[in-house]
Design an enzyme around this catalytic site. Structure first.
Site, PDB file in Angstrom:
ATOM      1  N   CYS A   1       3.881   5.008  -5.482  1.00 37.30           N
ATOM      2  CA  CYS A   1       3.069   3.960  -4.654  1.00 37.30           C
ATOM      3  C   CYS A   1       1.937   3.524  -5.573  1.00 37.30           C
ATOM      4  CB  CYS A   1       2.883   4.365  -3.408  1.00 37.30           C
ATOM      5  SG  CYS A   1       1.890   5.945  -3.180  1.00 37.30           S
TER       6      CYS A   1
ATOM      7  N   HIS B   1      -0.181   7.006   1.216  1.00 34.19           N
ATOM      8  CA  HIS B   1       0.534   6.022   0.634  1.00 34.19           C
ATOM      9  C   HIS B   1      -0.033   4.783   0.732  1.00 34.19           C
ATOM     10  CE1 HIS B   1       4.419   3.862  -0.348  1.00 34.19           C
ATOM     11  NE2 HIS B   1       3.950   3.281   0.600  1.00 34.19           N
TER      12      HIS B   1
ATOM     13  N   HIS C   1       5.572  -2.705  -1.667  1.00 34.75           N
ATOM     14  CA  HIS C   1       5.127  -1.165  -2.011  1.00 34.75           C
ATOM     15  C   HIS C   1       6.408  -0.585  -2.606  1.00 34.75           C
ATOM     16  CE1 HIS C   1       6.899   0.950   1.920  1.00 34.75           C
ATOM     17  NE2 HIS C   1       7.676  -0.275   1.732  1.00 34.75           N
TER      18      HIS C   1
END
Length: 342
Positions: A257, A304, A316
């Site tokens: 990520c 995240h 993402h």
């Protein structure tokens, strides 16, 4: 005389106990078999998705610790270089001090009046005597320099030692985070292995179709990016749709990520840090209502990160087993805040 008594028969109570015990064993075996049935494909997928999310969190923690380790290693190396240079300077000053002391000792071995008497050139001797006085002052100055450098050196050595202690702690943490990450991935793989090859392939293709469909039908609205750099980063990231998630991936063939967000901003000419736990400090923080396309968005206790794409949507790299894709913010867990990169 031999005994001819009939063998004693088991009592009715004993037969009942044995029978009951056997029945209980059969029942327990049946219950155990019923309590541990093979999970269905949907159950496996749900558990694998959960473990994959956890693996994604562990991945950021691992690479966060790794980044800290690398930073500490550089700091320790720089301090050790300073210590080595400082020690060399002290050694040079000490050598000079020893030469001065030897010169003074040799000069002081003969009484000055005798030296004057023996000198073929009294003026020359007086010049030398004046030089000796200057050497004494220089010697004092050298001693003061040595003392000061020794104080600085002791401080640098302590700082280096403290950093080495921190580094040892971080290396231990790094090992723990890596073990946790590998454990989550291994658990997910064990679950997947309960499915047939055909079932696993069907699940993979279904996920890929869902990702492609989400990208095809995504409605990003007409929100205006906060900056040209944010717009450029988002545009760069959009070209990576479908690229697989990989722990530690920083592009261009695969991403995790924070690897995706770092890569995207690099294409826009902006250097941001490597992991979520440091990217949170790469710009001012903003609330959900203030988000603009290109802003970084953080979820789940900042474990995240993705790029806000507009209309409540994020681009993402979700977690192991998935690909770079658009996703509604409503499905991504707990929103923390956004960060605007200047």
């Amino acid at each position: 005389m031999a005994s001819h008594r009939r063998p004693k028969q088991p009592s009715r109570a004993r037969v009942t106990v044995v029978t009951a015990t056997a029945a209980a064993a059969v029942a327990l075996t049946s219950q155990a078999a019923q309590a541990d049935p093979k999970p269905s494909k949907s159950e496996v997928k749900a558990k694998v998705d959960k473990l994959s999310h956890e693996a994604g969190d562990a991945n950021e923690q691992y690479y966060g610790a790794k980044e800290k380790q690398q930073k500490l290693e550089k700091e320790v190396g720089a301090l050790q270089d300073k210590v080595a240079r400082g020690q060399q300077e002290i050694n040079t000053l000490r050598n000079g001090l020893g030469s001065l002391a030897a010169a003074q000792y040799r000069s002081g071995g003969i009484d000055p009046s005798v030296q004057l008497f023996l000198a073929s050139d009294p003026d020359s001797f007086l010049d030398q005597a004046s030089a000796l006085d200057q050497l004494t002052a220089k010697q004092t100055e050298t001693l003061e320099k040595i003392q000061e450098k020794q104080r600085v050196l002791a401080q640098q050595r302590k700082e280096a030692q403290d950093k080495l202690g921190d580094l040892a702690d971080v290396r231990k943490t790094l090992g723990e985070k890596k073990k946790k990450l590998q454990g989550k991935l291994a658990d997910a793989q064990r679950l997947l292995n309960t499915l047939t090859v055909a079932e696993r392939e069907e699940m993979r293709e279904k996920d890929q179709r869902a990702s492609r469909a989400a990208g095809d039908r995504v409605d990003l609205g007409n929100e205006v990016p906060a900056s040209a750099r944010g717009a450029a980063a988002l545009q760069a990231a959009s070209t990576q749709q479908g690229k697989p998630y990989r722990s530690g991936g920083t592009g261009p063939s695969s991403f995790d990520c924070s690897g995706l967000t770092q890569w995207a901003y690099a294409q826009a000419g902006v250097n941001i840090s490597r992991v979520t736990y440091t990217q949170v400090n790469d710009g001012p923080r903003i609330g959900r209502s203030a988000l603009k396309p290109g802003d970084l968005v953080f979820f789940n206790n900042t474990s995240h990160v993705g790029l806000y794409a507009g209309n409540n949507t994020v681009l993402h790299a979700p977690y192991p087993g998935t690909v770079v894709r658009y996703e509604s913010m409503n499905t991504m867990g707990s929103f923390q805040f956004g960060v605007r990169i200047g």
